[in-house]
Write a protein that holds these residues in place. Structure first.
Motif, mmCIF file in Angstrom:
data_model
loop_
_atom_site.group_PDB
_atom_site.id
_atom_site.type_symbol
_atom_site.label_atom_id
_atom_site.label_comp_id
_atom_site.label_asym_id
_atom_site.label_seq_id
_atom_site.Cartn_x
_atom_site.Cartn_y
_atom_site.Cartn_z
ATOM 1 N N VAL A 75 -14.529 43.871 -25.063
ATOM 2 C CA VAL A 75 -12.571 43.795 -25.083
ATOM 3 C C VAL A 75 -12.564 44.106 -26.376
ATOM 4 N N GLN A 231 -3.856 39.962 -23.360
ATOM 5 C CA GLN A 231 -4.655 39.791 -23.902
ATOM 6 C C GLN A 231 -4.559 37.347 -24.147
ATOM 7 N N LEU A 257 -10.468 37.769 -26.699
ATOM 8 C CA LEU A 257 -9.225 37.872 -26.218
ATOM 9 C C LEU A 257 -8.017 37.894 -26.464
#
Length: 274
Positions: A75, A231, A257
């Motif tokens: 991510v 996110q 995130l």
């Protein structure tokens, strides 16, 4: 620690392989807040060797810890990350690619496959492997073979990835205990040490990546704000879940995130006021 647990622990090892150069992997790796050793691993690949062993002190086994780390790195870096792990009973991999569901496969110590064939097909597709030649080699790893133990299976997996440019330094490979992996990593050329140095350096590193990366021209505006908000929205429930499960790996993924989202919103606002 009992003698039985110690024997088991000495057979545990783990590696994180990022399909990106160290310059791209490093900022996301800092956000894991774990001490790691980062080195190049061929053209377009990097390898991360954990210096700690959280699987010895927490409630999660090595595969779950590595899955959380791989998800967070994927991510944070925007590139696929492959986690390789092994202990005295089994070995396997987990592939993380952005927000998509992770896929993995594992083998018992004697090489018996215990995964699903579909995982190998997804693995090949996400890494852009040849659907015929590479897939044939991967499918062979899912069939019974009395001559191949778990280490041989993992080496076979890495052999397929060499066609994408992966080249692990000698001594960094499946089957080696964590202590041995650290010793080998520490003498590699172009080694980088990953240590948590605080949020200020993390923010600075994120801005550097944004400014120099290929996505720089469009990291501001409606799309950037929507992505950053998504996110944060995904990170909050994941953080709550990780705390309830006492999952250090998934907590790291949630932190990445949240940090990425918050920095995205802040960066967009800062650029708008510039």
């Amino acid at each position: 620690m009992s003698s039985e647990a110690l024997d088991h622990a000495t057979g545990v090892g783990a590696l994180l392989l990022g399909q990106a150069e160290p310059d791209i992997v490093e900022p996301a790796a800092h956000l894991l807040r774990e001490r790691m050793l980062l080195a190049p691993a061929g053209g377009g690949w990097s390898v991360l060797v954990p210096e700690g062993k959280p699987w010895l002190h927490g409630e999660e086994p090595v595969d779950r810890v590595l899955t959380g780390w791989a998800t967070a790195l994927a991510v944070g870096s925007g590139r696929p990350v492959l986690a390789l792990w092994w202990d005295t009973d089994r070995s396997g991999y987990t592939l993380a690619a952005g927000f998509r569901r992770t896929v993995g496969y594992e083998w018992l110590a004697n090489g018996t496959p215990v995964g699903e064939d579909e995982a190998m097909r997804t693995f090949a597709a996400r890494l852009g492997l040849d659907p015929v030649l590479d897939m044939e080699s991967l499918e062979a790893l899912t069939r019974p073979d009395t001559q191949a133990d778990a280490r041989a299976r993992m080496l076979g997996l890495l052999a397929v990835l060499t066609r994408t440019g992966l080249s692990l330094p000698p001594g960094l490979g499946p089957g080696e205990p964590a202590d041995r992996l650290r010793e080998v990593a520490r003498v590699q050329r172009d080694l980088r040490r990953i240590e948590w140095s605080g949020w200020r350096d993390a923010v600075r590193a994120e801005f550097d990546v944004v400014d120099s990366g290929p996505l720089g021209p469009w990291v501001r505006g409606p799309k950037a704000r929507a992505l950053a908000a998504a996110q944060v929205a995904a990170g909050l429930p994941l953080a709550v879940w990780a705390v309830r499960r006492r999952s250090g790996g998934w907590a790291a993924a949630a932190a990445v995130l949240l940090v990425q989202g918050a920095l995205g919103l802040a960066y967009d606002r800062m650029r708008a006021q510039a």
